[in-house]
Write a protein that holds these residues in place. Structure first.
Motif, mmCIF file in Angstrom:
data_model
loop_
_atom_site.group_PDB
_atom_site.id
_atom_site.type_symbol
_atom_site.label_atom_id
_atom_site.label_comp_id
_atom_site.label_asym_id
_atom_site.label_seq_id
_atom_site.Cartn_x
_atom_site.Cartn_y
_atom_site.Cartn_z
ATOM 1 N N MET A 22 -3.210 14.381 -4.879
ATOM 2 C CA MET A 22 -2.942 13.398 -4.291
ATOM 3 C C MET A 22 -2.920 11.401 -5.114
ATOM 4 S SD MET A 22 -4.495 14.964 -0.401
ATOM 5 C CE MET A 22 -3.460 14.430 0.671
ATOM 6 N N LEU A 23 -2.254 11.312 -4.805
ATOM 7 C CA LEU A 23 -2.401 10.064 -5.389
ATOM 8 C C LEU A 23 -2.133 8.781 -3.933
ATOM 9 C CD1 LEU A 23 0.199 10.342 -8.107
ATOM 10 C CD2 LEU A 23 -2.474 10.109 -8.002
ATOM 11 N N GLU A 24 -2.540 7.776 -4.195
ATOM 12 C CA GLU A 24 -2.762 6.325 -3.111
ATOM 13 C C GLU A 24 -2.024 5.787 -4.347
ATOM 14 O OE1 GLU A 24 -2.182 4.295 -0.169
ATOM 15 O OE2 GLU A 24 -2.916 6.157 0.154
ATOM 16 N N VAL A 25 -0.609 5.150 -3.631
ATOM 17 C CA VAL A 25 -0.094 3.801 -4.401
ATOM 18 C C VAL A 25 -0.399 2.598 -3.852
ATOM 19 C CG1 VAL A 25 2.411 3.541 -4.965
ATOM 20 C CG2 VAL A 25 1.510 6.047 -4.628
ATOM 21 N N LYS A 26 -0.907 1.776 -4.993
ATOM 22 C CA LYS A 26 -1.424 0.354 -4.585
ATOM 23 C C LYS A 26 -0.331 -0.517 -5.708
ATOM 24 C CE LYS A 26 -4.435 1.036 -1.433
ATOM 25 N NZ LYS A 26 -4.652 0.819 -0.327
ATOM 26 N N ARG A 27 -0.159 -1.668 -5.246
ATOM 27 C CA ARG A 27 0.866 -2.169 -5.695
ATOM 28 C C ARG A 27 -0.530 -3.531 -6.974
ATOM 29 N NH1 ARG A 27 1.004 -8.567 -3.248
ATOM 30 N NH2 ARG A 27 -1.113 -8.063 -2.155
ATOM 31 N N SER A 28 -1.863 -3.375 -6.556
ATOM 32 C CA SER A 28 -2.633 -3.275 -7.809
ATOM 33 C C SER A 28 -4.133 -2.896 -7.720
ATOM 34 C CB SER A 28 -3.049 -5.055 -7.893
ATOM 35 O OG SER A 28 -3.720 -5.506 -6.482
ATOM 36 N N ARG A 29 -4.433 -2.972 -8.489
ATOM 37 C CA ARG A 29 -5.881 -2.715 -8.764
ATOM 38 C C ARG A 29 -6.908 -2.775 -7.833
ATOM 39 N NH1 ARG A 29 -9.111 -0.457 -13.617
ATOM 40 N NH2 ARG A 29 -7.312 -0.664 -15.074
ATOM 41 N N ALA A 30 -6.456 -4.107 -7.251
ATOM 42 C CA ALA A 30 -7.405 -4.953 -6.822
ATOM 43 C C ALA A 30 -7.141 -4.775 -5.003
ATOM 44 C CB ALA A 30 -7.723 -6.285 -6.607
ATOM 45 N N ALA A 31 -5.673 -4.332 -5.082
ATOM 46 C CA ALA A 31 -5.743 -4.208 -3.725
ATOM 47 C C ALA A 31 -6.237 -3.510 -2.250
ATOM 48 C CB ALA A 31 -3.848 -3.815 -3.169
ATOM 49 N N SER B 57 -9.025 19.320 -7.224
ATOM 50 C CA SER B 57 -7.796 19.242 -7.500
ATOM 51 C C SER B 57 -7.434 18.465 -8.424
ATOM 52 C CB SER B 57 -6.913 19.980 -6.581
ATOM 53 O OG SER B 57 -5.182 19.955 -8.301
ATOM 54 N N PHE B 58 -6.826 17.161 -7.594
ATOM 55 C CA PHE B 58 -6.742 16.126 -8.999
ATOM 56 C C PHE B 58 -6.948 14.728 -7.216
ATOM 57 C CE2 PHE B 58 -5.225 12.221 -10.323
ATOM 58 C CZ PHE B 58 -5.529 12.211 -11.652
ATOM 59 N N GLY B 59 -7.325 13.893 -6.855
ATOM 60 C CA GLY B 59 -6.839 12.391 -6.945
ATOM 61 C C GLY B 59 -7.114 11.535 -7.019
ATOM 62 N N ALA B 60 -6.756 10.445 -7.086
ATOM 63 C CA ALA B 60 -6.414 9.193 -7.348
ATOM 64 C C ALA B 60 -5.949 7.950 -7.121
ATOM 65 C CB ALA B 60 -6.030 8.987 -8.958
ATOM 66 N N ILE B 61 -6.626 6.803 -6.995
ATOM 67 C CA ILE B 61 -6.359 5.307 -6.580
ATOM 68 C C ILE B 61 -4.791 5.152 -7.424
ATOM 69 C CG2 ILE B 61 -5.924 3.467 -5.774
ATOM 70 C CD1 ILE B 61 -8.208 4.671 -3.907
ATOM 71 N N SER C 97 -1.854 2.533 -9.999
ATOM 72 C CA SER C 97 -1.342 1.331 -9.404
ATOM 73 C C SER C 97 -0.429 0.301 -10.824
ATOM 74 C CB SER C 97 -2.586 0.295 -9.140
ATOM 75 O OG SER C 97 -3.104 -0.079 -9.858
ATOM 76 N N PRO C 98 0.636 -0.264 -10.564
ATOM 77 C CA PRO C 98 0.992 -0.500 -12.040
ATOM 78 C C PRO C 98 -0.237 -0.752 -12.983
ATOM 79 C CG PRO C 98 1.987 -1.693 -9.867
ATOM 80 C CD PRO C 98 1.418 -1.231 -10.020
ATOM 81 N N ASP C 99 -0.720 -1.288 -12.749
ATOM 82 C CA ASP C 99 -2.099 -1.547 -13.619
ATOM 83 C C ASP C 99 -2.682 0.166 -14.334
ATOM 84 O OD1 ASP C 99 -2.781 -2.223 -11.487
ATOM 85 O OD2 ASP C 99 -4.282 -3.857 -11.589
ATOM 86 N N THR C 100 -2.906 0.410 -13.183
ATOM 87 C CA THR C 100 -3.334 1.574 -14.277
ATOM 88 C C THR C 100 -2.740 3.543 -14.216
ATOM 89 O OG1 THR C 100 -3.790 1.943 -11.895
ATOM 90 C CG2 THR C 100 -5.355 0.996 -12.744
ATOM 91 N N HIS C 101 -1.099 2.604 -14.458
ATOM 92 C CA HIS C 101 -0.158 3.975 -14.234
ATOM 93 C C HIS C 101 -0.256 4.571 -15.357
ATOM 94 C CE1 HIS C 101 3.879 4.894 -13.394
ATOM 95 N NE2 HIS C 101 3.560 5.198 -15.480
#
Length: 103
Positions: free
Chosen positions: A47-56, A73-77, A79-83
């Motif tokens: 499961m992935l939570e999509v953010k526009r930046s790490r600081a969002a 299993s796997f979960g993460a937030i 963003s483009p800077d952690t892609h």
């Protein structure tokens, strides 16, 4: 980059990086805080939570659902800077889930 633009790019990348994966967009109105995407691949899921930046900012319950998915299993937030970091970690988790576990 807007979050919706990044999410569209991310879905394409997930399907390229994990051939045969099913990528589902979750309905945020169904369960408040549920992560944006669920990825199903060879008996592994993420499961992935999509953010526009790490600081969002995060909404209520988002971190709880990410932690719960990580326990199962796997979960993460992501963003483009952690892609790359998150996708590499997801790939390692997928590979580890394929290996037989010792009793």
């Amino acid at each position: 980059m807007r979050e919706s633009e990044y999410q569209k790019h991310l879905i394409i990348e997930l399907k390229r990086r994990f051939p045969g994966a099913i990528v589902l967009k979750n309905d945020p109105n169904y369960i408040q805080g549920i992560p944006d995407l669920t990825v199903l691949c060879d008996g592994f899921w993420a499961m992935l939570e999509v953010k526009r930046s790490r600081a969002a900012s995060k909404r209520v319950n988002q971190q709880w659902y990410i932690d719960k998915a990580s326990d199962m299993s796997f979960g993460a937030i992501i963003s483009p800077d952690t892609h790359e970091e998150i996708l590499d970690e997801m790939e390692r988790s997928l590979e580890a889930s394929r290996k037989p576990r010792l009793p």
